[in-house]
Design a protein around this motif. Structure first.
Motif, short mmCIF file in Angstrom:
data_model
loop_
_atom_site.label_atom_id
_atom_site.label_comp_id
_atom_site.label_asym_id
_atom_site.label_seq_id
_atom_site.Cartn_x
_atom_site.Cartn_y
_atom_site.Cartn_z
N LEU A 64 0.92 -1.08 0.02
CA LEU A 64 0.05 -0.01 0.05
C LEU A 64 0.82 1.09 0.03
O LEU A 64 2.00 1.29 0.33
N ASP A 65 0.38 2.53 -0.44
CA ASP A 65 1.11 3.85 -0.41
C ASP A 65 0.97 4.07 1.09
O ASP A 65 0.01 4.11 1.83
N PRO A 66 2.03 4.16 1.57
CA PRO A 66 2.39 4.46 3.07
C PRO A 66 1.13 5.70 3.44
O PRO A 66 0.51 5.56 4.74
N GLY A 67 0.95 6.72 2.77
CA GLY A 67 0.09 7.65 3.13
C GLY A 67 -1.33 7.19 3.40
O GLY A 67 -2.17 7.68 3.85
N GLN A 68 -1.64 6.03 2.83
CA GLN A 68 -2.74 5.30 3.42
C GLN A 68 -2.95 4.95 4.78
O GLN A 68 -4.24 4.69 5.19
N TRP A 69 -1.93 4.31 5.31
CA TRP A 69 -1.84 3.79 6.45
C TRP A 69 -1.03 4.43 7.67
O TRP A 69 -1.53 4.54 8.69
N ARG A 70 -0.13 4.96 7.29
CA ARG A 70 0.86 5.66 8.17
C ARG A 70 0.39 6.98 8.92
O ARG A 70 0.09 7.83 8.28
N GLY A 71 0.33 6.77 9.97
CA GLY A 71 -0.27 7.97 10.96
C GLY A 71 -1.53 7.99 10.90
O GLY A 71 -2.39 8.84 11.70
N ARG A 72 -2.32 6.93 10.20
CA ARG A 72 -3.91 6.98 10.03
C ARG A 72 -4.35 5.69 10.48
O ARG A 72 -4.73 5.62 11.74
N ARG A 73 -3.99 4.56 9.94
CA ARG A 73 -4.23 3.21 10.36
C ARG A 73 -3.45 2.66 11.64
O ARG A 73 -3.74 1.91 12.23
N VAL A 74 -2.07 3.21 11.12
CA VAL A 74 -0.87 2.69 12.18
C VAL A 74 -0.28 3.88 12.59
O VAL A 74 0.14 4.87 11.78
N ALA A 75 -0.49 4.18 14.22
CA ALA A 75 0.24 5.30 14.60
C ALA A 75 1.33 5.15 15.34
O ALA A 75 1.17 3.91 15.94
N THR A 76 2.42 5.85 15.45
CA THR A 76 3.69 5.46 16.14
C THR A 76 4.09 6.50 17.12
O THR A 76 4.11 7.77 16.83
N LEU A 77 4.37 6.29 18.31
CA LEU A 77 5.12 7.09 19.11
C LEU A 77 6.43 6.54 19.38
O LEU A 77 6.53 5.44 20.29
N PHE A 78 7.22 7.46 18.93
CA PHE A 78 8.74 6.81 19.03
C PHE A 78 9.25 7.21 20.35
O PHE A 78 8.79 8.05 21.12
N GLN A 79 10.42 6.63 20.68
CA GLN A 79 10.98 6.70 21.94
C GLN A 79 11.69 7.96 22.14
O GLN A 79 11.24 8.59 23.16
N ASP A 80 12.37 8.45 21.40
CA ASP A 80 13.31 9.72 21.36
C ASP A 80 12.37 10.74 20.56
O ASP A 80 12.82 11.08 19.48
N THR A 81 11.51 11.53 21.33
CA THR A 81 10.76 12.48 20.65
C THR A 81 10.52 13.82 21.07
O THR A 81 9.81 14.37 20.81
N GLY A 82 11.79 13.96 21.38
CA GLY A 82 12.11 15.49 22.05
C GLY A 82 11.71 16.60 20.93
O GLY A 82 11.12 17.67 21.20
#
Ligand SMILES: Nc1ncnc2c1ncn2[C@@H]1O[C@H](COP(=O)(O)OP(=O)(O)O)[C@@H](O)[C@H]1O
Ligand SMILES: [Mg+2]
Length: 313
Positions: A64-82
């Motif tokens: 799939l095109d990442p725009g279809q799922w990233r931040g939308r169907r799959v969200a990520t809270l990264f470890q070092d997000t200062g």
């Protein structure tokens, strides 16, 4: 999974996060937890290579095109997000933008949703926080604002790398409550954490990584109560006692983590129960006789006649 200079950070990792449940990923620093999160999110550093597949509700995300799922169907809270919040936009505007783009909400509705998202992660005085810029917030507020951004799109799967790190007890409890509520509403959660209390509270399954390989996996309560791998046993002893934990003082693990590509069990060099075979042959998954989905990769736990597990339960 390899980085430039050929560090193999992960090997044969297979995870399954059921809808409406949490899988905890445990292991000390350098185990490969954040690499796993980045690989699933399709956000490995430049030059890193990964082989494998990520299926979301049966769909191969690689196709799939990442725009279809990233931040939308799959969200990520990264470890070092200062610095993961945009310094040029207010926090409220950032969340509202996610709501507009991902959920197709109108401006006013998105603004309302942003305030709601900030409240959900336990922030008070959300009007002020929504109109603040990242540098005007404390570290704990920034962390929770990022979680609010991740959750605003109502993802099907949240990859949360140390979601409570750096938060005070009350804020951590609020975040835990929110994560629990969201899994209760059907969200899948991959939870990377050192907080065993959080694992006990949220996770249905747990998996222990060491040197980029899985050493033990099973139902979280069973694994926390009856860890079978010598590494997991040491890891659980090394964590300070919390509510419901034994009162023994924490005992740090002696020795250093594994080198990148040792042939046998990656824990052999530090293992108090090491056998000769451990140094040159990687152990398969042995099922626990009375808990067949509790798998342990350890030659010491080889039970004659017990079936060898087939990967993730
Ligand atoms: N960008 C990178 N380049 C080279 N090696 C890396 C990179 N990121 C991580 N690693 C290596 O991969 C291994 C796993 O790291 P990481 O996933 O951050 O572990 P954890 O999150 O469990 O602490 C470590 O040995 C680390 O040094
Ligand atoms: Mg990490």
């Amino acid at each position: 999974m390899s980085f430039p200079g050929n560090v193999q950070a992960l090997r044969d990792l297979s995870l399954r996060v059921a809808r409406g449940s949490a899988l905890a990923l445990l292991g000390e620093s350098g185990a490969g937890k954040s690499t796993a999160v980045a690989a699933i999110a399709g956000l490995l550093p430049r030059g890193a290579t990964a082989r494998g597949q990520v299926l979301l509700a049966g769909e191969d995300l690689g196709r799939l095109d990442p725009g279809q799922w990233r931040g939308r169907r799959v969200a990520t809270l990264f470890q070092d997000t200062g610095d993961a919040l945009d310094p040029t936009m207010t926090v409220g505007a950032q969340i509202a933008e996610v709501c507009r783009l991902r959920l197709g909400l109108g401006r006013a509705e998105a603004r309302g949703r942003a305030l709601h998202a900030l409240r959900r992660v336990g922030l008070t005085d959300v009007g002020r926080i929504a109109s603040a810029f990242a540098h005007q917030l404390s570290g704990g507020q920034r962390r929770r604002a990022l979680l609010a951004v991740a959750l605003a799109a109502e993802p099907e799967l949240l990859l949360a790398d140390e979601p409570t790190a750096g938060l005070d007890g009350t804020s951590a409890a609020q975040v835990a409550e929110q994560l629990g509520a969201l899994t209760g509403h059907g969200m899948g959660l991959l939870l990377v954490t050192h907080e065993l209390g959080l694992v006990a509270r949220l996770a249905r399954q747990a998996l222990v990584l060491y040197g980029g390989t899985v050493l033990e996996e099973g139902a979280a309560p069973e694994l926390l109560l009856r860890p079978r791998h010598p590494y997991t046993q040491a890891l659980l002893r090394a964590v300070p006692p919390g509510p419901g934990r034994a009162t023994e003082p924490p005992r740090p693990l002696p020795g250093r983590g594994p080198g990148p590509s040792e042939p046998g069990c990656p824990f052999a060099a530090r293992c108090p129960e090491v056998l000769p075979v451990c140094r040159h042959q990687r152990p398969p998954a042995f099922a626990t006789p009375d808990a067949p989905t509790h798998l342990v990769h350890c030659w010491q736990r080889e039970t004659p006649g017990a079936p060898v597990g087939q990967g993730a339960p």
